[in-house]
Design an enzyme around this catalytic site. Structure first.
Site, PDB file in Angstrom:
ATOM      1  N   GLY A  29       4.583  -0.754  -0.337  1.00 58.46           N
ATOM      2  CA  GLY A  29       3.548  -0.117   0.492  1.00 58.46           C
ATOM      3  C   GLY A  29       2.829  -1.154   1.341  1.00 58.46           C
ATOM      4  O   GLY A  29       2.513  -2.237   0.856  1.00 58.46           O
TER       5      GLY A  29
ATOM      6  N   ARG B 138      -1.007   4.872  -8.106  1.00 55.07           N
ATOM      7  CA  ARG B 138       0.086   5.499  -8.840  1.00 55.07           C
ATOM      8  C   ARG B 138       0.006   5.196 -10.333  1.00 55.07           C
ATOM      9  O   ARG B 138       0.170   6.040 -11.166  1.00 55.07           O
ATOM     10  CB  ARG B 138       1.400   4.945  -8.285  1.00 55.07           C
ATOM     11  CG  ARG B 138       2.530   5.884  -8.270  1.00 55.07           C
ATOM     12  CD  ARG B 138       3.734   5.309  -7.614  1.00 55.07           C
ATOM     13  NE  ARG B 138       3.520   4.028  -6.935  1.00 55.07           N
ATOM     14  CZ  ARG B 138       4.446   3.405  -6.237  1.00 55.07           C
ATOM     15  NH1 ARG B 138       5.624   3.956  -6.102  1.00 55.07           N
ATOM     16  NH2 ARG B 138       4.210   2.244  -5.672  1.00 55.07           N
TER      17      ARG B 138
ATOM     18  N   ARG C 188      -4.406   3.637   3.433  1.00 50.16           N
ATOM     19  CA  ARG C 188      -3.596   2.423   3.609  1.00 50.16           C
ATOM     20  C   ARG C 188      -3.723   1.814   5.002  1.00 50.16           C
ATOM     21  O   ARG C 188      -3.276   0.690   5.225  1.00 50.16           O
ATOM     22  CB  ARG C 188      -2.122   2.754   3.332  1.00 50.16           C
ATOM     23  CG  ARG C 188      -1.778   2.860   1.873  1.00 50.16           C
ATOM     24  CD  ARG C 188      -0.560   2.019   1.503  1.00 50.16           C
ATOM     25  NE  ARG C 188       0.598   2.364   2.237  1.00 50.16           N
ATOM     26  CZ  ARG C 188       1.621   3.093   1.776  1.00 50.16           C
ATOM     27  NH1 ARG C 188       1.574   3.572   0.547  1.00 50.16           N
ATOM     28  NH2 ARG C 188       2.672   3.326   2.512  1.00 50.16           N
TER      29      ARG C 188
ATOM     30  N   GLY D  74     -21.096   6.889  -6.054  1.00 46.01           N
ATOM     31  CA  GLY D  74     -21.932   7.604  -7.011  1.00 46.01           C
ATOM     32  C   GLY D  74     -21.290   8.876  -7.524  1.00 46.01           C
ATOM     33  O   GLY D  74     -21.953   9.915  -7.656  1.00 46.01           O
ATOM     34  N   ALA D  75     -19.996   8.806  -7.841  1.00 45.78           N
ATOM     35  CA  ALA D  75     -19.289  10.000  -8.328  1.00 45.78           C
ATOM     36  C   ALA D  75     -19.829  10.428  -9.697  1.00 45.78           C
ATOM     37  O   ALA D  75     -20.149   9.582 -10.536  1.00 45.78           O
ATOM     38  CB  ALA D  75     -17.796   9.698  -8.435  1.00 45.78           C
TER      39      ALA D  75
ATOM     40  N   ALA E 265      -0.959 -16.720   8.861  1.00 47.51           N
ATOM     41  CA  ALA E 265      -1.217 -18.010   8.204  1.00 47.51           C
ATOM     42  C   ALA E 265       0.091 -18.697   7.830  1.00 47.51           C
ATOM     43  O   ALA E 265       0.233 -19.925   7.970  1.00 47.51           O
ATOM     44  CB  ALA E 265      -2.079 -17.786   6.962  1.00 47.51           C
TER      45      ALA E 265
ATOM     46  N   HIS F  95      -2.670   8.895   2.868  1.00 45.43           N
ATOM     47  CA  HIS F  95      -2.284   7.614   3.467  1.00 45.43           C
ATOM     48  C   HIS F  95      -3.320   7.012   4.404  1.00 45.43           C
ATOM     49  O   HIS F  95      -3.166   5.856   4.818  1.00 45.43           O
ATOM     50  CB  HIS F  95      -0.938   7.755   4.181  1.00 45.43           C
ATOM     51  CG  HIS F  95       0.203   7.830   3.217  1.00 45.43           C
ATOM     52  ND1 HIS F  95       0.539   8.987   2.565  1.00 45.43           N
ATOM     53  CD2 HIS F  95       1.038   6.866   2.754  1.00 45.43           C
ATOM     54  CE1 HIS F  95       1.563   8.748   1.757  1.00 45.43           C
ATOM     55  NE2 HIS F  95       1.872   7.468   1.845  1.00 45.43           N
TER      56      HIS F  95
ATOM     57  N   ASP G 193       4.011  -5.410  -7.216  1.00 44.28           N
ATOM     58  CA  ASP G 193       4.738  -5.743  -8.431  1.00 44.28           C
ATOM     59  C   ASP G 193       6.258  -5.573  -8.297  1.00 44.28           C
ATOM     60  O   ASP G 193       7.037  -6.440  -8.697  1.00 44.28           O
ATOM     61  CB  ASP G 193       4.204  -4.771  -9.496  1.00 44.28           C
ATOM     62  CG  ASP G 193       4.460  -5.257 -10.870  1.00 44.28           C
ATOM     63  OD1 ASP G 193       3.970  -6.343 -11.200  1.00 44.28           O
ATOM     64  OD2 ASP G 193       5.184  -4.548 -11.600  1.00 44.28           O
TER      65      ASP G 193
ATOM     66  N   ASP H 129      -3.252  -3.892  -8.378  1.00 42.52           N
ATOM     67  CA  ASP H 129      -2.654  -3.826  -9.717  1.00 42.52           C
ATOM     68  C   ASP H 129      -1.684  -4.975 -10.002  1.00 42.52           C
ATOM     69  O   ASP H 129      -0.722  -4.805 -10.751  1.00 42.52           O
ATOM     70  CB  ASP H 129      -1.952  -2.470  -9.912  1.00 42.52           C
ATOM     71  CG  ASP H 129      -0.824  -2.258  -8.922  1.00 42.52           C
ATOM     72  OD1 ASP H 129      -0.739  -3.009  -7.928  1.00 42.52           O
ATOM     73  OD2 ASP H 129      -0.019  -1.336  -9.135  1.00 42.52           O
TER      74      ASP H 129
ATOM     75  N   VAL I 255       3.101 -18.327   9.264  1.00 42.80           N
ATOM     76  CA  VAL I 255       3.816 -18.804  10.460  1.00 42.80           C
ATOM     77  C   VAL I 255       3.134 -20.051  11.027  1.00 42.80           C
ATOM     78  O   VAL I 255       3.772 -21.077  11.258  1.00 42.80           O
ATOM     79  CB  VAL I 255       3.887 -17.681  11.521  1.00 42.80           C
ATOM     80  CG1 VAL I 255       4.443 -18.205  12.836  1.00 42.80           C
ATOM     81  CG2 VAL I 255       4.754 -16.527  10.997  1.00 42.80           C
TER      82      VAL I 255
ATOM     83  N   LYS J  94     -29.472  19.073 -10.140  1.00 43.21           N
ATOM     84  CA  LYS J  94     -28.421  18.617  -9.217  1.00 43.21           C
ATOM     85  C   LYS J  94     -27.567  19.792  -8.753  1.00 43.21           C
ATOM     86  O   LYS J  94     -27.211  20.659  -9.557  1.00 43.21           O
ATOM     87  CB  LYS J  94     -27.550  17.561  -9.927  1.00 43.21           C
ATOM     88  CG  LYS J  94     -26.634  16.819  -8.985  1.00 43.21           C
ATOM     89  CD  LYS J  94     -26.106  15.547  -9.636  1.00 43.21           C
ATOM     90  CE  LYS J  94     -25.049  14.878  -8.788  1.00 43.21           C
ATOM     91  NZ  LYS J  94     -25.554  14.487  -7.463  1.00 43.21           N
TER      92      LYS J  94
ATOM     93  N   THR K  55      -1.213  -5.282  -1.828  1.00 40.91           N
ATOM     94  CA  THR K  55      -1.176  -3.863  -2.189  1.00 40.91           C
ATOM     95  C   THR K  55      -2.603  -3.349  -2.297  1.00 40.91           C
ATOM     96  O   THR K  55      -3.467  -4.060  -2.830  1.00 40.91           O
ATOM     97  CB  THR K  55      -0.433  -3.606  -3.520  1.00 40.91           C
ATOM     98  OG1 THR K  55      -0.746  -2.283  -3.975  1.00 40.91           O
ATOM     99  CG2 THR K  55      -0.819  -4.582  -4.614  1.00 40.91           C
ATOM    100  N   ILE K  56      -2.826  -2.137  -1.802  1.00 34.35           N
ATOM    101  CA  ILE K  56      -4.189  -1.596  -1.886  1.00 34.35           C
ATOM    102  C   ILE K  56      -4.574  -1.272  -3.327  1.00 34.35           C
ATOM    103  O   ILE K  56      -5.743  -1.109  -3.629  1.00 34.35           O
ATOM    104  CB  ILE K  56      -4.379  -0.339  -0.999  1.00 34.35           C
ATOM    105  CG1 ILE K  56      -3.508   0.820  -1.478  1.00 34.35           C
ATOM    106  CG2 ILE K  56      -4.144  -0.662   0.462  1.00 34.35           C
ATOM    107  CD1 ILE K  56      -3.941   2.172  -0.908  1.00 34.35           C
ATOM    108  N   ASP K  57      -3.586  -1.170  -4.229  1.00 36.91           N
ATOM    109  CA  ASP K  57      -3.863  -0.715  -5.600  1.00 36.91           C
ATOM    110  C   ASP K  57      -4.574  -1.752  -6.475  1.00 36.91           C
ATOM    111  O   ASP K  57      -5.090  -1.413  -7.530  1.00 36.91           O
ATOM    112  CB  ASP K  57      -2.557  -0.326  -6.307  1.00 36.91           C
ATOM    113  CG  ASP K  57      -1.921   0.911  -5.703  1.00 36.91           C
ATOM    114  OD1 ASP K  57      -2.545   1.535  -4.832  1.00 36.91           O
ATOM    115  OD2 ASP K  57      -0.784   1.251  -6.108  1.00 36.91           O
TER     116      ASP K  57
ATOM    117  N   ARG L 153      10.937   0.357   1.186  1.00 37.24           N
ATOM    118  CA  ARG L 153      11.421   0.327  -0.194  1.00 37.24           C
ATOM    119  C   ARG L 153      12.936   0.320  -0.038  1.00 37.24           C
ATOM    120  O   ARG L 153      13.480   1.077   0.766  1.00 37.24           O
ATOM    121  CB  ARG L 153      10.890   1.524  -0.965  1.00 37.24           C
ATOM    122  CG  ARG L 153       9.357   1.460  -1.057  1.00 37.24           C
ATOM    123  CD  ARG L 153       8.779   2.252  -2.190  1.00 37.24           C
ATOM    124  NE  ARG L 153       7.417   1.840  -2.467  1.00 37.24           N
ATOM    125  CZ  ARG L 153       6.327   2.335  -1.878  1.00 37.24           C
ATOM    126  NH1 ARG L 153       6.446   3.310  -0.992  1.00 37.24           N
ATOM    127  NH2 ARG L 153       5.133   1.892  -2.176  1.00 37.24           N
TER     128      ARG L 153
END
Ligand code: ADP
Ligand code: F6P
Length: 321
Positions: A11, A171, A254, A185-186, A22, A251, A103, A129, A24, A214, A125-127, A72
């Site tokens: 992704g 994921r 991303r 503040g969920a 950087a 998306h 990963d 992880d 290059v 609330k 990766t935005i995750d 991918r």
């Protein structure tokens, strides 16, 4: 080491371009030839590779996505595909490779390392992880996008006294949901790493806060939780009497121009990767540890496990009543 190549895989993530820039620029500055590989491992297999110059990376630091494109690549999961990729590198005289990705992409880099091509992984990766690193390129931008989007949803859900059930990416990991949830503040945050009970952790909490006055609610759920998220909105509405709407941020999370933090992180990580290869050091993964840029053996890095902070999870709940 005379020639190095760089690819982006898996992704895309905002800040990948800063890392490419950087790599290059610092590679050329060190007297290396730097090749760009298009569309991840596909480009290595099929020879979609070009020589990059100082000007190939002008005015890209502010752009989301990746100028090298990404993919991918199932073919690279096969022995034959991997051999083709190695043959391409041999043919073009590529002595070292930087893989910017997650990963899965690092597992691919590990295979190339095992087969004799020095590789360095850069976490993109935005995750967030990647086990060996406190931070990955793209996470900060995605977090800020989530905050902006959920704030907008909050405006309309507050105006209608509604509950907004929001699905965010992740994921296998709940970092975006947990920290995004804290930032907006969920009322409840649902993540794959920690089991939850819809009645206890969402509905009863909403009822409790309803009793204190609330009237509008934000529930943030990571896509990787076991239960389907969309039907939760109907259940919440039935059980609490609060009209509920489901939104999948998708998306949009991303894309976008990288934040200053992701531009700096991408630049530092890309620079460090070239330092390693220029010193004939391969088979490493660049990472952040205690806020500093470090590197780990790629085999060890892939064996590491990252855990979610239970303290952060508790905090998210304790301050949202
Ligand atoms: P990410 O890098 O974002 O985690 P993926 O898991 O989709 O993304 O992996 C990206 C690509 O890396 C895959 O399409 C494949 O080409 C390669 N890859 C993933 N796992 C392996 C593996 N075990 N061996 C070889 N290549 C792999
Ligand atoms: O790994 C990054 C990520 O955005 C995950 O959060 C998400 O599950 C996945 O990629 C989506 O992949 P695709 O763009 O192939 O749908």
């Amino acid at each position: 080491m005379n020639t190095i190549a760089v690819l982006t895989s898996g992704g895309d993530a905002p800040g990948m371009n800063a890392a490419i820039r950087a790599i290059v620029r610092s590679g050329i500055e060190k007297g290396l030839r730097v090749m760009g590989v298009r569309r991840g491992y596909n480009g290595l297999i099929h020879g979609d590779i070009f020589e990059m110059t100082l000007r190939s990376v002008s005015n890209i630091i502010e752009r989301g996505g990746t100028i090298l494109y990404t993919a991918r690549c199932p073919e690279f999961m096969t022995e034959e595909g991997q051999q083709k990729a190695l043959n391409t590198c041999k043919y073009l005289g590529i002595d070292g490779l930087v893989v910017i990705g997650g990963d899965g992409s690092f597992r691919g880099a590990k295979v190339l390392s095992e087969k004799g091509l020095p590789t360095v992984g850069v976490p993109g990766t935005i995750d967030n992880d990647i086990a060996c690193s406190e931070l990955t390129i793209g996470y900060d931008t995605a977090m800020n996008t989530i905050v902006e989007m959920v704030d907008r949803l909050r405006d309309t859900s507050e105006s209608h006294d509604r509950c907004s059930v929001i699905e965010v990416m992740g994921r296998r990991a709940g970092y975006l949901a947990l920290n995004g949830g804290i930032a907006v503040g969920a009322t409840s945050v649902l993540i794959p790493e920690i089991p939850f009970d819809l009645k206890k952790d969402v509905i009863d909490r909403m009822r409790r806060t309803q009793r204190t006055g609330k009237k509008n609610f934000v529930i943030v759920a990571a896509e990787g939780i076991n239960d389907p998220i969309e039907p939760m909105a109907a259940t919440i509405q039935e059980e609490t009497g609060v009209e509920a709407r489901y939104t999948n941020l998708g998306h949009v999370q991303r894309g976008g121009s990288p934040t200053a933090k992701d531009r700096v992180l991408g630049s530092k990580m890309g620079y460090h990767a070239v330092e390693l290869l220029a010193n004939d050091i391969g088979n490493r993964v660049v990472a952040v540890h205690d806020g500093k840029i470090v590197d780990y053996d790629i085999f060890e890095a892939l064996e590491m496990h990252k855990t979610i902070s239970e303290a952060e999870y508790k905090l998210a709940y304790d301050i949202s009543i």
